[in-house]
Design a protein around this motif. Sequence first.
Motif, mmCIF file in Angstrom:
data_model
loop_
_atom_site.group_PDB
_atom_site.id
_atom_site.type_symbol
_atom_site.label_atom_id
_atom_site.label_comp_id
_atom_site.label_asym_id
_atom_site.label_seq_id
_atom_site.Cartn_x
_atom_site.Cartn_y
_atom_site.Cartn_z
ATOM 1 N N ARG A 107 -14.844 -9.296 13.339
ATOM 2 C CA ARG A 107 -14.572 -7.317 12.752
ATOM 3 C C ARG A 107 -12.920 -7.979 12.815
ATOM 4 N NH1 ARG A 107 -18.984 -5.392 11.290
ATOM 5 N NH2 ARG A 107 -17.146 -3.473 9.724
ATOM 6 N N TYR A 108 -12.535 -6.987 11.579
ATOM 7 C CA TYR A 108 -10.646 -6.686 12.306
ATOM 8 C C TYR A 108 -10.794 -5.796 11.530
ATOM 9 C CZ TYR A 108 -10.673 -7.619 6.769
ATOM 10 O OH TYR A 108 -10.301 -7.394 5.815
ATOM 11 N N LEU A 109 -8.929 -4.332 11.815
ATOM 12 C CA LEU A 109 -8.670 -3.623 11.782
ATOM 13 C C LEU A 109 -7.025 -4.416 11.645
ATOM 14 C CD1 LEU A 109 -8.797 -0.830 11.405
ATOM 15 C CD2 LEU A 109 -8.404 0.328 13.673
ATOM 16 N N MET A 110 -6.519 -3.922 10.343
ATOM 17 C CA MET A 110 -5.498 -4.053 10.231
ATOM 18 C C MET A 110 -4.793 -3.295 9.687
ATOM 19 S SD MET A 110 -4.355 -8.410 9.679
ATOM 20 C CE MET A 110 -4.209 -7.987 8.098
ATOM 21 N N ASP A 111 -3.091 -2.781 10.420
ATOM 22 C CA ASP A 111 -2.402 -1.308 9.746
ATOM 23 C C ASP A 111 -1.005 -1.611 9.006
ATOM 24 O OD1 ASP A 111 -4.034 1.416 10.466
ATOM 25 O OD2 ASP A 111 -3.897 0.636 12.290
ATOM 26 N N VAL A 112 -0.200 -1.723 8.337
ATOM 27 C CA VAL A 112 0.761 -2.224 8.446
ATOM 28 C C VAL A 112 2.034 -0.891 7.660
ATOM 29 C CG1 VAL A 112 2.113 -3.179 6.291
ATOM 30 C CG2 VAL A 112 -0.270 -4.169 7.120
ATOM 31 N N SER A 113 3.104 -0.914 8.190
ATOM 32 C CA SER A 113 3.449 0.334 7.489
ATOM 33 C C SER A 113 5.306 -0.698 7.359
ATOM 34 C CB SER A 113 3.983 1.362 9.060
ATOM 35 O OG SER A 113 4.009 0.502 9.638
ATOM 36 N N ALA A 114 6.098 0.009 6.564
ATOM 37 C CA ALA A 114 7.633 -0.474 5.888
ATOM 38 C C ALA A 114 8.245 0.423 5.755
ATOM 39 C CB ALA A 114 7.124 -1.193 4.964
ATOM 40 N N VAL A 115 9.422 0.497 5.748
ATOM 41 C CA VAL A 115 10.061 1.947 5.550
ATOM 42 C C VAL A 115 11.665 1.481 5.098
ATOM 43 C CG1 VAL A 115 11.126 2.185 7.696
ATOM 44 C CG2 VAL A 115 11.902 4.465 6.023
ATOM 45 N N LEU A 116 12.257 1.645 3.974
ATOM 46 C CA LEU A 116 13.505 1.225 3.633
ATOM 47 C C LEU A 116 15.148 2.120 4.549
ATOM 48 C CD1 LEU A 116 13.162 1.042 -0.100
ATOM 49 C CD2 LEU A 116 12.718 -0.931 1.748
ATOM 50 N N THR A 117 16.094 1.520 4.712
ATOM 51 C CA THR A 117 16.217 1.403 6.188
ATOM 52 C C THR A 117 17.947 1.763 5.512
ATOM 53 O OG1 THR A 117 16.671 -0.345 6.991
ATOM 54 C CG2 THR A 117 15.697 1.649 8.064
ATOM 55 N N GLY A 118 18.886 1.924 5.961
ATOM 56 C CA GLY A 118 20.596 2.312 5.540
ATOM 57 C C GLY A 118 20.857 3.297 4.475
ATOM 58 N N LEU A 119 21.734 2.186 3.733
ATOM 59 C CA LEU A 119 21.979 3.425 1.777
ATOM 60 C C LEU A 119 20.663 3.275 1.154
ATOM 61 C CD1 LEU A 119 24.322 4.699 0.421
ATOM 62 C CD2 LEU A 119 25.025 2.236 -0.395
ATOM 63 N N VAL A 120 20.373 1.916 1.064
ATOM 64 C CA VAL A 120 18.548 1.699 -0.094
ATOM 65 C C VAL A 120 18.098 2.960 0.625
ATOM 66 C CG1 VAL A 120 17.187 0.713 -0.748
ATOM 67 C CG2 VAL A 120 18.828 -0.469 -0.069
ATOM 68 N N GLY A 121 17.715 2.095 1.668
ATOM 69 C CA GLY A 121 16.510 3.596 1.979
ATOM 70 C C GLY A 121 17.055 5.321 1.920
ATOM 71 N N ALA A 122 18.585 5.772 2.386
ATOM 72 C CA ALA A 122 18.483 7.004 2.747
ATOM 73 C C ALA A 122 18.785 7.069 0.633
ATOM 74 C CB ALA A 122 20.736 7.139 2.613
ATOM 75 N N ILE A 123 19.222 6.866 -0.014
ATOM 76 C CA ILE A 123 19.381 6.965 -1.781
ATOM 77 C C ILE A 123 17.498 6.755 -2.154
ATOM 78 C CG2 ILE A 123 19.924 5.850 -3.999
ATOM 79 C CD1 ILE A 123 22.172 4.753 -3.040
ATOM 80 N N THR A 124 16.461 5.836 -1.805
ATOM 81 C CA THR A 124 15.731 5.595 -2.211
ATOM 82 C C THR A 124 14.517 6.376 -1.936
ATOM 83 O OG1 THR A 124 15.071 3.583 -1.121
ATOM 84 C CG2 THR A 124 16.202 3.956 -3.526
ATOM 85 N N GLY A 125 14.342 6.835 -0.387
ATOM 86 C CA GLY A 125 13.458 7.244 0.886
ATOM 87 C C GLY A 125 12.374 6.680 0.189
ATOM 88 N N GLY A 126 12.275 5.253 0.006
ATOM 89 C CA GLY A 126 11.100 4.730 0.300
ATOM 90 C C GLY A 126 10.463 4.424 1.938
#
Length: 315
Positions: free
Chosen positions: A80-99
Amino acid sequence: MSATPDHRTIKTLTKHAAGRLVVSALAVAALVAPAEVAARTGRSKRAPAPAATVAVDYSINLAGLPIGTARLAGSFERDRYLMDVSAVLTGLVGAITGGKGSARASGTFAAAPQPGAFSIATHTASSGIAVRMALAHGNVVQAEITPPLVDMQDRVPVTPANKRGILDPVSALLMPTQGRGEPLDPENCNRTLPVFDGATRFNVVLSYAETRPVQKPGYAGPVLVCTARYQAVAGHRPDRPGVKFMEDNREMSVWLAPVEGTRVLLPLRISVLTTVGTNIIEATRWSQGGTAATTGTAGAEPNTASLAQASVPGE
């Protein structure tokens, strides 16, 4: 480096792909493990063996610019498996897009993963999307997308057959050993991943390229380098330039590293050429805990975390 490429990249991300980069250049996820996991654990009178766990931190770079971070956390107990993933855009790109985004997948695995549940939620400053899927033996029995997809007449219809025997984008990161069962057997590269993300169905075709040594914080040893090809199947819009670009793309690869105490390999590095430059998702730290192991990793930490994958855009 001049400011011009930075602004072009940010403009492109803002207009076309901030959310898509989190969704498809990474493959983030979120949901719950199937109920039978708890039921099976409750019936056991013996203390179960500790699950093997792995947590991988990644940097995300696009066209040479650092634009975000991601994390993958996996837990593997018997089959059996359980996998979690998270991602965030940072810096100027993150500030503009909020991704940003997060996802989860769970299921069983033998020769290939058989997902039982998958979910993903992504957000930008101006929009968001969430996908939930319930599956039985890799077959989709229920899927929900919020907000619903816009009905485009040029979109290739997704048929019931397209939803059978599939992998969700997070489970597609899990590569059980095949061939002779040895983690670094080149045959572990040679496979086709039938991916369905709730909207589009596509194949990722992997082929062995080489075996090379790698040293990262927490991991030191050989990895398999696999080339990758994208094949659109359904749910895409075939005349879109992005689809044609990805189908012709020969600049995609993934490095696979074995997880100690398991029959599983996970991505250490993913590289995908995009229309605005090469997107590289590369491990900055690899941590393991649980069952003791056989491969050349170090610096284990019992952990539960989140992961990021590279998947290919369908639009």
